[in-house]
Design an enzyme around this catalytic site. Structure first.
Site, PDB file in Angstrom:
ATOM      1  N   CYS A 188      -0.244   0.253  -3.585  1.00 58.88           N
ATOM      2  CA  CYS A 188      -1.671   0.523  -3.688  1.00 58.88           C
ATOM      3  C   CYS A 188      -2.127   1.460  -2.581  1.00 58.88           C
ATOM      4  O   CYS A 188      -1.525   1.530  -1.519  1.00 58.88           O
ATOM      5  CB  CYS A 188      -2.471  -0.775  -3.643  1.00 58.88           C
ATOM      6  SG  CYS A 188      -2.239  -1.730  -2.150  1.00 58.88           S
ATOM      7  N   HIS A 236       0.846  -1.178   0.000  1.00 62.09           N
ATOM      8  CA  HIS A 236       0.000   0.000   0.000  1.00 62.09           C
ATOM      9  C   HIS A 236       0.887   1.234   0.000  1.00 62.09           C
ATOM     10  O   HIS A 236       2.038   1.188   0.444  1.00 62.09           O
ATOM     11  CB  HIS A 236      -0.893   0.030   1.236  1.00 62.09           C
ATOM     12  CG  HIS A 236      -2.082  -0.874   1.156  1.00 62.09           C
ATOM     13  ND1 HIS A 236      -3.083  -0.706   0.231  1.00 62.09           N
ATOM     14  CD2 HIS A 236      -2.433  -1.960   1.902  1.00 62.09           C
ATOM     15  CE1 HIS A 236      -4.007  -1.646   0.410  1.00 62.09           C
ATOM     16  NE2 HIS A 236      -3.631  -2.420   1.411  1.00 62.09           N
TER      17      HIS A 236
END
Length: 435
Positions: A299, A249
């Site tokens: 992400c 992430h």
């Protein structure tokens, strides 16, 4: 900086990191010309007081012969007398001389004859005079960087430049893959389904490109830093390249130059500019002059790109069958209703040191897409294009192919994605491929 002064700083690094108060030194170091404002801003952004102290000492070693005595002056002026005395113990006396401007000698440029473009080839063969590049009369010392002119391979034609990086070591170098999939519940970050598919593809691909591949899974912030630090401390002298791949992430952070960070599974992030710093010429001397490659599939939330209309001639249809639709889903009644197999990916950033290339799955500030069954658009395309074109094309050309193909995809029939890279390489880079 004098070698003896560097050794004094290194010998006392523990005490400096523990006791130094950098915040009181910044004005003096700026006023005395030891650091620029940009350098001070970067030190401030490195983290806690200890992190700032550590970064300040590292940067100080690169700032010339006057940096050490001026640093001692700043310590005395800000009341940090104990540290000043500690560093002065055993240090040779240095007389500070004012900096003198260096005279710049500009070469005389002689123009080439002007001729119509169609006659260029003919004139090269006949009577165009060639003016040699003017060089200093003294023989320059050999460069520490290894120049390499790649021999033209037999069989398939490869477009070679005058210079390309030496990439024939066996193995070529280290490749570290950090694959964060399962995040701690307290972080409110979803698990990254499909990331293991990306990881497996890239592990196989870089092994095929003759790299020593190490995969680390589900690392916390400190573990990410430790893994990068361990990689930077390896002796890369016998290798030609180093690769870092991060699948996680991502988010934006406060920054002075380069936005973007990747998360550890504990929800704590590491700025991408710090990630690249681990392998730059200052912190990893055995990689000086060698390419350092970073591939970021990170992400997170961000803007969704809906694209813009173009002529049908501008759009190239994907090659293949029904599987090509895995990441592209039909338009639904709600533009925010996404397929359960498509998840958001990536924010990114860029570094400035030479011989570094950072490739991102999306344009900074925008999301990118990952299919939970087949992996991310970016990695799937990168893996395939490396397989098809690494034998004939350099890395920058390959990444442009990736950009083009990914830009043709759409999620929910609406959302687009545009990968990008920030290229600070100085030469072409061709991977090793099997004959």
């Amino acid at each position: 900086m004098e070698e003896s002064h560097k050794k004094i700083l290194q010998r006392n690094r523990t005490n400096l990191v523990r006791d130094l108060d950098p915040s009181n030194l910044y004005d003096g170091l700026l006023e005395k010309g030891v650091f620029t404002q940009d350098m001070i801003d970067e030190i401030k952004s490195s983290g806690t007081r200890r992190d700032q102290a550590r970064q300040l000492v590292r940067d100080l070693e690169t700032r010339g012969s006057r940096a050490f005595p001026l640093f001692l002056e700043c310590l005395q002026e800000t009341g940090q007398h104990r540290l000043a005395e500690l560093l002065q113990d055993g240090a040779p006396a240095v007389q500070i001389q004012p900096a003198t401007p260096t005279q710049v000698v500009r070469p005389v440029v002689q123009p080439l004859p002007v001729s119509p473009p169609m006659d260029v080839d003919k004139q090269r063969k006949d009577d165009v005079p060639v003016y040699p590049i003017q060089r200093p009369s003294t023989t320059p010392s050999p460069s520490p960087e290894r120049e390499y002119i790649r021999p033209r391979p037999t069989g398939r034609t490869r477009r070679d430049s005058i210079q390309s990086y030496k990439m024939d070591a066996n193995p070529c170098g280290h490749c570290l893959i950090i694959n964060n999939v399962e995040f701690e519940p307290k972080t409110d970050l979803s698990n990254r389904k499909g990331s293991n598919i990306d990881c497996d593809k890239l592990e196989r691909r870089f092994k095929a490109l003759n790299f020593i591949v190490e995969v680390k899974t589900n690392l916390k912030q400190k573990q990410i830093k430790h893994g990068l630090s361990a990689l930077s401390k390896k002796d890369h002298s016998q290798y030609d390249c180093c690769v870092v791949i991060i699948l996680s992430h991502g988010t934006e952070v406060n920054h002075n130059r380069f936005p973007g960070a990747v998360y550890g599974v504990d929800g704590q992030h590491v700025p991408v500019q710090h990630i690249t710093n681990y392998l730059n010429g200052q912190h990893c001397p055995s990689l000086q002059g060698k390419p350092k490659l970073f591939f970021i599939q990170a992400c997170g939330g961000g803007e969704k790109d809906t694209g813009f209309e173009v002529s049908p001639d501008e759009v190239e249809p994907s090659i293949g069958g029904a599987d090509d639709q895995t990441d592209a889903i039909p338009m639904s009644s709600s533009s925010d209703s996404l397929s359960t197999s498509d998840e958001l990916d990536a924010r990114a950033t860029l570094p400035t040191p030479s011989d570094i290339l950072v490739s991102y799955s999306t344009f900074p500030g925008y999301v990118s897409w990952r299919d939970t069954q087949s992996g991310s658009w970016y990695v799937e395309t990168l893996d395939r294009i490396l397989d098809e074109n690494a034998a004939t094309d350099d890395l920058v050309t390959i990444l442009m192919m990736v950009n083009n193909e990914v830009s043709q995809n759409s999620a929910n029939g609406l959302y687009k994605q545009m990968p990008g890279s920030f290229n600070f390489l100085r030469k072409r880079l061709y991977f090793q491929t099997q004959a």
